[in-house]
Structure formats: structure tokens, C-alpha cells
Scaffold this motif. Structure first.
Motif, PDB file in Angstrom:
ATOM      1  N   ILE A  91       0.986  -1.073  -0.176  1.00 45.59           N
ATOM      2  CA  ILE A  91      -0.163   0.222  -0.029  1.00 45.59           C
ATOM      3  C   ILE A  91       1.014   1.278   0.048  1.00 45.59           C
ATOM      4  O   ILE A  91       1.843   1.312   0.719  1.00 45.59           O
ATOM      5  CB  ILE A  91      -0.805   0.015   1.121  1.00 45.59           C
ATOM      6  CG1 ILE A  91      -0.147  -0.191   2.330  1.00 45.59           C
ATOM      7  CG2 ILE A  91      -2.147  -1.034   0.995  1.00 45.59           C
ATOM      8  CD1 ILE A  91      -1.128  -0.020   3.704  1.00 45.59           C
ATOM      9  N   THR A  92       0.553   2.158  -0.722  1.00 45.81           N
ATOM     10  CA  THR A  92       1.349   3.205  -0.965  1.00 45.81           C
ATOM     11  C   THR A  92       0.547   4.657  -1.021  1.00 45.81           C
ATOM     12  O   THR A  92      -0.451   4.392  -1.209  1.00 45.81           O
ATOM     13  CB  THR A  92       2.125   3.441  -2.329  1.00 45.81           C
ATOM     14  OG1 THR A  92       1.246   3.169  -3.480  1.00 45.81           O
ATOM     15  CG2 THR A  92       3.199   2.176  -2.303  1.00 45.81           C
ATOM     16  N   GLY A  93       1.066   5.607  -0.491  1.00 47.92           N
ATOM     17  CA  GLY A  93       0.278   7.010  -0.470  1.00 47.92           C
ATOM     18  C   GLY A  93       1.421   7.996  -0.498  1.00 47.92           C
ATOM     19  O   GLY A  93       2.386   8.018  -0.216  1.00 47.92           O
ATOM     20  N   THR A  94       1.053   9.080  -1.628  1.00 47.92           N
ATOM     21  CA  THR A  94       2.027  10.178  -1.732  1.00 47.92           C
ATOM     22  C   THR A  94       1.398  11.541  -1.488  1.00 47.92           C
ATOM     23  O   THR A  94       0.316  11.757  -1.670  1.00 47.92           O
ATOM     24  CB  THR A  94       2.449  10.309  -3.143  1.00 47.92           C
ATOM     25  OG1 THR A  94       3.100   8.969  -3.353  1.00 47.92           O
ATOM     26  CG2 THR A  94       3.330  11.188  -3.387  1.00 47.92           C
ATOM     27  N   TYR A  95       2.066  12.503  -0.731  1.00 41.02           N
ATOM     28  CA  TYR A  95       1.508  13.851  -0.631  1.00 41.02           C
ATOM     29  C   TYR A  95       2.382  14.582  -1.270  1.00 41.02           C
ATOM     30  O   TYR A  95       3.653  14.680  -0.845  1.00 41.02           O
ATOM     31  CB  TYR A  95       1.561  14.059   0.960  1.00 41.02           C
ATOM     32  CG  TYR A  95       0.762  15.353   1.375  1.00 41.02           C
ATOM     33  CD1 TYR A  95      -0.410  15.769   1.102  1.00 41.02           C
ATOM     34  CD2 TYR A  95       1.823  16.287   1.328  1.00 41.02           C
ATOM     35  CE1 TYR A  95      -0.996  16.998   1.385  1.00 41.02           C
ATOM     36  CE2 TYR A  95       1.307  17.738   1.646  1.00 41.02           C
ATOM     37  CZ  TYR A  95      -0.300  17.788   1.771  1.00 41.02           C
ATOM     38  OH  TYR A  95      -0.648  19.169   1.855  1.00 41.02           O
ATOM     39  N   LEU A  96       1.811  15.323  -2.093  1.00 41.67           N
ATOM     40  CA  LEU A  96       2.754  16.421  -2.783  1.00 41.67           C
ATOM     41  C   LEU A  96       2.289  18.049  -2.098  1.00 41.67           C
ATOM     42  O   LEU A  96       1.461  18.232  -2.063  1.00 41.67           O
ATOM     43  CB  LEU A  96       2.286  16.406  -4.291  1.00 41.67           C
ATOM     44  CG  LEU A  96       2.975  17.632  -5.204  1.00 41.67           C
ATOM     45  CD1 LEU A  96       4.409  17.309  -5.466  1.00 41.67           C
ATOM     46  CD2 LEU A  96       2.315  17.540  -6.691  1.00 41.67           C
TER      47      LEU A  96
END
Length: 172
Positions: A91-96
């Protein structure tokens, strides 16, 4: 006598409504989370911005019965994605973090020429963040398809990996 009964009913109703709005953390989810990590990165150019990436090994009992949703981490809410790899699920999550580079920004020694500049927008406050978490804790939200109810699971021991600064690309 009547007034005390009315107050009792009123306070009981308020108490019950406040309990339903609290988010209950699951203690025994239908999956396990292993090796949760977070890493920060910075783009090589100012307009590239910066961000963070969360990643963890995800071991569900039945992958088709669970939909991952969001991750609440360090005052931010990241949309989670599920990836199937050769060794299992991630599971991955990215915050820009948006860059503050603005091509319309005028910088000049004469302050009257800077009149049209807009002030930067304030950063979002943490008031809307629904959990109190330590720096190595996160909360994952997910749906179990049989109930269609949103569940929450607290992840502890998130390890911060070394950040990565991408080099600036040379202009041709």
C-alpha cells in the motif's frame, strides 16, 4: 421536576450523538501491515515541489473483500493505493506539497511595482485532523465490502527513511 427530566433527556441525546461521531479504531483487522516507511523527497527545480511517500507491505486475508482508502499521517491525509507485486501487496500513499513558484510574481526594488502580487495562501491547519498521533503513528481507513462501513486501524512504528533530493535537470 419536569425541567430536570428534560435536561436529562437533552444531555443523554447529546452524549449519544457525540459518541457516534468519534472514529473507533479496529484492534483486529482482516490484514496485517509490515515494514511501514515514509520518505521525503524534493524535486530538482523550484516548480517541482516537495512531498512524502508512505509505503508498507499489506497482507490481507482476502484482497478482493477490502478496499484501502486513506492514511492519516503527520497532519496530512494521503490517498492510499494498492499495488500487487511479485512478493505480495504494497500500500502506498503520496502527498505532494505544492511549490510556491509563481511566474506572475514580480520582485522589484520599487515596492510600487509589486502591488499586484498576491500573498501566499496559509498552510492548512491541523484542526480538521481527526486523530492525535505520534510522529511514528498513522491511521489507515479501509472498507470491508460486505459491510460498506469505513473502518480505521492504527499503524505504529513507521520508520522514516533518508530523504531524496533529485538533481536539477540541465536546460538545453
Amino acid at each position: 421536576m419536569r425541567i430536570s427530566v428534560c435536561f436529562t433527556i437533552l444531555f443523554t441525546a447529546i452524549g449519544l450523538m457525540s459518541c457516534s461521531s468519534q472514529k473507533k479504531l479496529e484492534s483486529d483487522p482482516p490484514f496485517s501491515i509490515e515494514r511501514p516507511t515514509v520518505s521525503y523527497w524534493a524535486g530538482g527545480r523550484e516548480e517541482s515541489g516537495t512531498g512524502m511517500r508512505f509505503q508498507a507491505r499489506w497482507n490481507p486475508a482476502d484482497p478482493s473483500s477490502i478496499d484501502v482508502d486513506s492514511l492519516y499521517f503527520r497532519g496530512r491525509i494521503l490517498k492510499l493505493n494498492r499495488e500487487e507485486t511479485e512478493t505480495g501487496f504494497l500500500i502506498t500513499g503520496t502527498y505532494l506539497t505544492p511549490s510556491f513558484a509563481n511566474s506572475d510574481l514580480i520582485m522589484h526594488a520599487d515596492s510600487l511595482r509589486e502591488v499586484g502580487n498576491q500573498p501566499p495562501k496559509p498552510l492548512p491547519e491541523g484542526r480538521d485532523f481527526p486523530f492525535e498521533l505520534g510522529p511514528d503513528e498513522a491511521v489507515m481507513s479501509y472498507f470491508v465490502k460486505s459491510s460498506e462501513k469505513k473502518h480505521y486501524y492504527k499503524i505504529s512504528g513507521v520508520v522514516e527513511k533518508t530523504g531524496r533530493n533529485y538533481p536539477e535537470r540541465t536546460k538545453n
